[in-house]
Design an enzyme around this catalytic site. Structure first.
Site, PDB file in Angstrom:
ATOM      1  N   ASP A   7     -99.805 -65.298  11.783  1.00  0.00           N
ATOM      2  CA  ASP A   7    -100.148 -66.632  12.263  1.00  0.00           C
ATOM      3  C   ASP A   7     -99.915 -67.579  11.084  1.00  0.00           C
ATOM      4  OD1 ASP A   7    -101.334 -68.651  13.961  1.00  0.00           O
ATOM      5  OD2 ASP A   7    -103.133 -68.464  12.738  1.00  0.00           O
ATOM      6  N   ASP A   9    -101.357 -71.455  10.737  1.00  0.00           N
ATOM      7  CA  ASP A   9    -102.419 -72.391  10.376  1.00  0.00           C
ATOM      8  C   ASP A   9    -103.730 -71.664  10.075  1.00  0.00           C
ATOM      9  OD1 ASP A   9    -100.679 -74.552  10.806  1.00  0.00           O
ATOM     10  OD2 ASP A   9    -101.079 -74.489  12.956  1.00  0.00           O
ATOM     11  N   ASP A 183    -106.379 -65.936  11.756  1.00  0.00           N
ATOM     12  CA  ASP A 183    -107.715 -66.456  11.442  1.00  0.00           C
ATOM     13  C   ASP A 183    -108.602 -66.676  12.665  1.00  0.00           C
ATOM     14  OD1 ASP A 183    -107.883 -69.802  12.036  1.00  0.00           O
ATOM     15  OD2 ASP A 183    -105.953 -68.811  12.150  1.00  0.00           O
TER      16      ASP A 183
END
Length: 223
Positions: A7, A9, A183
């Site tokens: 991922d 961001d 995250d």
């Protein structure tokens, strides 16, 4: 060969590139500050809560891009990279990606954010394969404001990853080890189908899920 998916961001960079792009447009006076900032913040709050309608948000973001010629957008994005993104990129994150690349793993970034915002960031990490939300383009290469295909978020990440691998005659099961670093609880669908899910700088909901399932937790930015 192994495969490592990332991922973007709050995983490889300690910020949300889409949100920061919106704030950048406000700062340079490209959009109405009050109206845009309010809407951008509302969407970001929904994303953090896991309640975001991905298509609604993407077409809001892409609709903003469609107001401007591509040449102008590209010039602004170069400024955005220099002022916002590159100062936030940390060696600990680039080193993580490079370790997988040096091991000859198949590496890709897979993000819910659109390709216009994220392609230069993936390039900065030296990652050639980017799976991102695709803006529809007209015959002249200008962004129309519409989303092409399905969002690359939640279960959509699994669909897009599988389609990419199928185009090479592979599946996740083709690899001895498969890694996904994220995250957010929004990425639990893809985290759940790799052999090595890594909750990276996890938010509270993903951290709790990772602890309950014995997943590795990696903190790149806040040790």
């Amino acid at each position: 060969m192994n495969i490592a998916l990332f991922d973007l961001d709050h995983t490889l960079i300690p910020l949300d590139s889409d949100f920061e792009w919106g704030q950048f447009l406000v700062r340079i006076g490209a959009v109405d500050a009050d109206a845009f900032a309010k809407r951008n913040t509302e969407f970001f709050t929904q994303y953090q809560a896991g309640t975001l309608d991905a298509v609604e948000y993407l077409e809001f973001a892409l609709g903003t891009l469609a107001q401007f010629p591509r040449a102008q957008l590209d010039a602004w994005h170069a400024q955005f990279m220099e002022e916002v993104i590159l100062p936030a990129v940390q060696p600990i994150a680039t080193d993580l990606v490079k370790r997988h690349q040096d091991a000859d793993d198949l590496v890709a970034i897979i993000t819910a954010t659109n390709r216009f915002v994220t392609a230069p960031i993936a390039k900065a990490f030296g990652v050639s394969k980017l799976i991102a939300a695709e803006p529809e383009l007209d015959a002249n290469g200008e962004i129309t404001g519409k989303l092409k295909g399905i969002p690359t978020s939640g279960p959509g990440k699994v669909i897009h990853a599988n389609e990419w691998l199928a185009s090479m005659g592979k599946t996740l099961g083709s690899f001895a080890n498969s890694y996904f670093y994220s995250d957010s609880q929004n990425d639990i669908p893809l985290l759940s189908v790799v052999t090595h899910p890594v909750a990276t700088n996890p938010n509270a909901r993903l951290k709790a899920h990772a602890q309950a399932h014995g997943w590795r937790i990696l903190n790149l930015f806040n040790d």
